[in-house]
Design a protein around this motif. Structure first.
Motif, PDB file in Angstrom:
ATOM      1  N   GLU A  19       0.824  -1.212   0.000  1.00 33.86           N
ATOM      2  CA  GLU A  19       0.000   0.000   0.000  1.00 33.86           C
ATOM      3  C   GLU A  19       0.858   1.262   0.000  1.00 33.86           C
ATOM      4  O   GLU A  19       0.608   2.199  -0.761  1.00 33.86           O
ATOM      5  CB  GLU A  19      -0.950  -0.021   1.197  1.00 33.86           C
ATOM      6  N   SER A  20       1.881   1.295   0.840  1.00 30.97           N
ATOM      7  CA  SER A  20       2.782   2.452   0.847  1.00 30.97           C
ATOM      8  C   SER A  20       3.660   2.457  -0.396  1.00 30.97           C
ATOM      9  O   SER A  20       4.014   3.521  -0.921  1.00 30.97           O
ATOM     10  CB  SER A  20       3.656   2.446   2.110  1.00 30.97           C
ATOM     11  N   GLY A  21       4.012   1.255  -0.867  1.00 30.20           N
ATOM     12  CA  GLY A  21       4.764   1.167  -2.109  1.00 30.20           C
ATOM     13  C   GLY A  21       3.993   1.793  -3.255  1.00 30.20           C
ATOM     14  O   GLY A  21       4.565   2.449  -4.139  1.00 30.20           O
ATOM     15  N   CYS A  22       2.691   1.599  -3.242  1.00 31.37           N
ATOM     16  CA  CYS A  22       1.819   2.202  -4.255  1.00 31.37           C
ATOM     17  C   CYS A  22       1.936   3.727  -4.249  1.00 31.37           C
ATOM     18  O   CYS A  22       2.082   4.353  -5.308  1.00 31.37           O
ATOM     19  CB  CYS A  22       0.370   1.791  -3.997  1.00 31.37           C
ATOM     20  N   LEU A  23       1.897   4.314  -3.077  1.00 33.69           N
ATOM     21  CA  LEU A  23       1.910   5.776  -2.970  1.00 33.69           C
ATOM     22  C   LEU A  23       3.197   6.372  -3.518  1.00 33.69           C
ATOM     23  O   LEU A  23       3.168   7.350  -4.277  1.00 33.69           O
ATOM     24  CB  LEU A  23       1.709   6.199  -1.515  1.00 33.69           C
ATOM     25  N   VAL A  24       4.341   5.780  -3.155  1.00 34.38           N
ATOM     26  CA  VAL A  24       5.601   6.326  -3.674  1.00 34.38           C
ATOM     27  C   VAL A  24       5.757   5.997  -5.155  1.00 34.38           C
ATOM     28  O   VAL A  24       6.430   6.730  -5.897  1.00 34.38           O
ATOM     29  CB  VAL A  24       6.821   5.829  -2.862  1.00 34.38           C
ATOM     30  N   GLY A  25       5.112   4.930  -5.612  1.00 39.42           N
ATOM     31  CA  GLY A  25       5.140   4.606  -7.035  1.00 39.42           C
ATOM     32  C   GLY A  25       4.441   5.652  -7.870  1.00 39.42           C
ATOM     33  O   GLY A  25       4.894   6.006  -8.974  1.00 39.42           O
ATOM     34  N   VAL A  26       3.323   6.167  -7.350  1.00 40.58           N
ATOM     35  CA  VAL A  26       2.595   7.231  -8.045  1.00 40.58           C
ATOM     36  C   VAL A  26       3.484   8.452  -8.213  1.00 40.58           C
ATOM     37  O   VAL A  26       3.609   9.019  -9.305  1.00 40.58           O
ATOM     38  CB  VAL A  26       1.301   7.601  -7.277  1.00 40.58           C
ATOM     39  N   LEU A  27       4.131   8.851  -7.118  1.00 48.17           N
ATOM     40  CA  LEU A  27       5.008  10.026  -7.171  1.00 48.17           C
ATOM     41  C   LEU A  27       6.178   9.800  -8.113  1.00 48.17           C
ATOM     42  O   LEU A  27       6.567  10.695  -8.872  1.00 48.17           O
ATOM     43  CB  LEU A  27       5.535  10.354  -5.771  1.00 48.17           C
ATOM     44  N   ALA A  28       6.752   8.588  -8.060  1.00 47.49           N
ATOM     45  CA  ALA A  28       7.905   8.287  -8.906  1.00 47.49           C
ATOM     46  C   ALA A  28       7.556   8.407 -10.387  1.00 47.49           C
ATOM     47  O   ALA A  28       8.296   9.029 -11.175  1.00 47.49           O
ATOM     48  CB  ALA A  28       8.416   6.878  -8.602  1.00 47.49           C
ATOM     49  N   ALA A  29       6.447   7.810 -10.787  1.00 38.33           N
ATOM     50  CA  ALA A  29       6.060   7.842 -12.199  1.00 38.33           C
ATOM     51  C   ALA A  29       5.763   9.262 -12.666  1.00 38.33           C
ATOM     52  O   ALA A  29       6.152   9.663 -13.783  1.00 38.33           O
ATOM     53  CB  ALA A  29       4.844   6.949 -12.404  1.00 38.33           C
ATOM     54  N   LEU A  30       5.082  10.025 -11.842  1.00 36.27           N
ATOM     55  CA  LEU A  30       4.733  11.401 -12.213  1.00 36.27           C
ATOM     56  C   LEU A  30       5.971  12.282 -12.330  1.00 36.27           C
ATOM     57  O   LEU A  30       6.083  13.100 -13.247  1.00 36.27           O
ATOM     58  CB  LEU A  30       3.765  11.984 -11.189  1.00 36.27           C
ATOM     59  N   MET A  31       6.927  12.113 -11.393  1.00 42.05           N
ATOM     60  CA  MET A  31       8.139  12.923 -11.442  1.00 42.05           C
ATOM     61  C   MET A  31       9.015  12.533 -12.629  1.00 42.05           C
ATOM     62  O   MET A  31       9.644  13.394 -13.253  1.00 42.05           O
ATOM     63  CB  MET A  31       8.913  12.771 -10.134  1.00 42.05           C
ATOM     64  N   ALA A  32       9.058  11.237 -12.954  1.00 41.02           N
ATOM     65  CA  ALA A  32       9.821  10.800 -14.125  1.00 41.02           C
ATOM     66  C   ALA A  32       9.214  11.391 -15.392  1.00 41.02           C
ATOM     67  O   ALA A  32       9.931  11.883 -16.280  1.00 41.02           O
ATOM     68  CB  ALA A  32       9.838   9.283 -14.205  1.00 41.02           C
ATOM     69  N   LYS A  33       7.885  11.373 -15.477  1.00 44.34           N
ATOM     70  CA  LYS A  33       7.192  11.936 -16.643  1.00 44.34           C
ATOM     71  C   LYS A  33       7.472  13.433 -16.758  1.00 44.34           C
ATOM     72  O   LYS A  33       7.699  13.953 -17.859  1.00 44.34           O
ATOM     73  CB  LYS A  33       5.690  11.691 -16.518  1.00 44.34           C
ATOM     74  N   ARG A  34       7.463  14.119 -15.622  1.00 42.83           N
ATOM     75  CA  ARG A  34       7.752  15.555 -15.627  1.00 42.83           C
ATOM     76  C   ARG A  34       9.144  15.835 -16.186  1.00 42.83           C
ATOM     77  O   ARG A  34       9.369  16.846 -16.865  1.00 42.83           O
ATOM     78  CB  ARG A  34       7.646  16.124 -14.208  1.00 42.83           C
TER      79      ARG A  34
END
Length: 345
Positions: A153-168
């Motif tokens: 569940e926490s892995g999910c949350l940091v995964g969201v941030l990681a993907a968005l920051m990589a895309k940025r």
């Protein structure tokens, strides 16, 4: 009328004994937990890993300060220390022995069988699987309790941030560096990968293992390799070894994500951390023991909903819209409308 001397002595002794009894009964400072010994045996990551083991030790020490227990901490510098540490804990009179991680399960099962009157708990391991249950799922040890965490569940949350920051940053690749390929490591990465790809479809997630939980140079090498393959964010799930991921990210101008505790201050480019409150798990097991409510043969489960899982400080460069989206994932997980896998496929 003269009172015989012997009668007067008896009267004085009786009064003193009664007064002492009243004083003891009326004392509000007496701690029923005083003297109850609780032991914590680390895994090979040691109590100096700035995360998983160290945070459990913090929980033990907090219980010592607030609950008055006698705390016994035993560091395992290698797997060969597991058995001697368990033996020492039992010999010192520990009523509850807590194993700090998955790798200690076989040793704990051995001692649980040998000492049925001692209570045992283990972090990151369910009692509903071998070696604590048979092939049919029947629990074998009523004196063992599992302390399990929904790290996906926490892995999910940091995964969201990681993907968005990589895309940025104009990329679609992120990475994860595990220590050993074991369920407590992969559960983090499973959630990380699933939600990263859900938040930003097409995201590529590089997953490699250092085969170590201590040597920072090994994790630095793995992280550097992933960054060279285009990863803009790297999630460390490797204990003390994972501190090398922060060094690799700092050197390459990439982002790093911490694990288990808030590791924001351990690097210059830490995006956030997936937090697992193993300190609270230790304290919860100890409180059960002191209250006479130890629940052997069952698991004590921790997740986002009950505060056992969470996320650390988020780097201020992360856009608020990204945090808002991440929080929407969190709300769905808590509501039960988003199911995050606990194993890698």
């Amino acid at each position: 009328m003269r009172i015989p001397r012997w009668a007067a002595v008896i009267a004085v002794v009786t009064i003193c004994v009664a007064a002492a009894a009243l004083g003891t009964a009326g004392s509000s400072n007496a701690k029923p937990s005083a003297g109850v010994a609780v032991a914590l045996v680390s895994d090979i990551g040691k109590f100096t890993d700035h995360g998983f083991n160290q945070n459990q030790l913090a929980g033990l020490n907090r219980a010592k300060a607030k609950l008055g227990i006698t705390a016994i901490s035993a560091q395992s510098n290698s797997a060969s220390d597991y058995s001697p540490n368990f033996n020492s804990a039992v010999r010192k009179g520990a009523k509850l022995v807590i194993a700090a991680g998955f790798l200690l399960a076989p040793t704990e099962a051995t001692y649980a069988k040998q000492f049925p009157n001692v209570h045992f708990a283990i972090t990151d391991y369910t009692v509903h699987t071998s070696p604590f249950s048979d092939k049919k799922g029947k629990v074998l040890f009523p004196n063992v309790e599992g302390l399990t965490y929904a790290a996906n569940e926490s892995g999910c949350l940091v995964g969201v941030l990681a993907a968005l920051m990589a895309k940025r940053d104009g990329a679609t690749t992120i990475g994860a560096v595990g220590g050993l390929k074991i369920p407590p490591v992969d559960i983090w990465i499973a959630g990380y990968k699933f939600c990263a790809q859900k938040a930003v479809p097409g995201t590529k997630v590089l997953i490699q293992y250092s085969q170590d939980f201590v040597a920072t140079d090994k994790c630095k090498t793995v992280a550097t390799n992933e960054i060279s393959q285009g990863a803009k964010v790297v999630f460390q799930v490797a204990g003390g070894c994972g501190l090398g991921v922060f060094k690799a990210a700092d050197a390459a101008g990439a982002w790093a994500i911490g694990v288990d505790v808030d590791q924001y201050k351990l690097g210059k480019r830490v995006l956030s951390s997936g937090v697992k409150r193993v300190d609270n798990g230790v304290i919860a097991a100890i409180k059960q023991e002191l209250a006479g409510k130890f629940k052997g043969g069952t698991d004590l489960n921790f997740n986002l909903k009950n505060g056992g899982m969470g996320i650390g400080k988020i780097n201020p460069t992360v856009p608020k819209a990204y945090v808002t989206l991440m929080n929407s994932y969190k709300a769905k997980i808590i509501a039960g409308t988003l199911k995050v896998p606990a194993a890698l496929k």
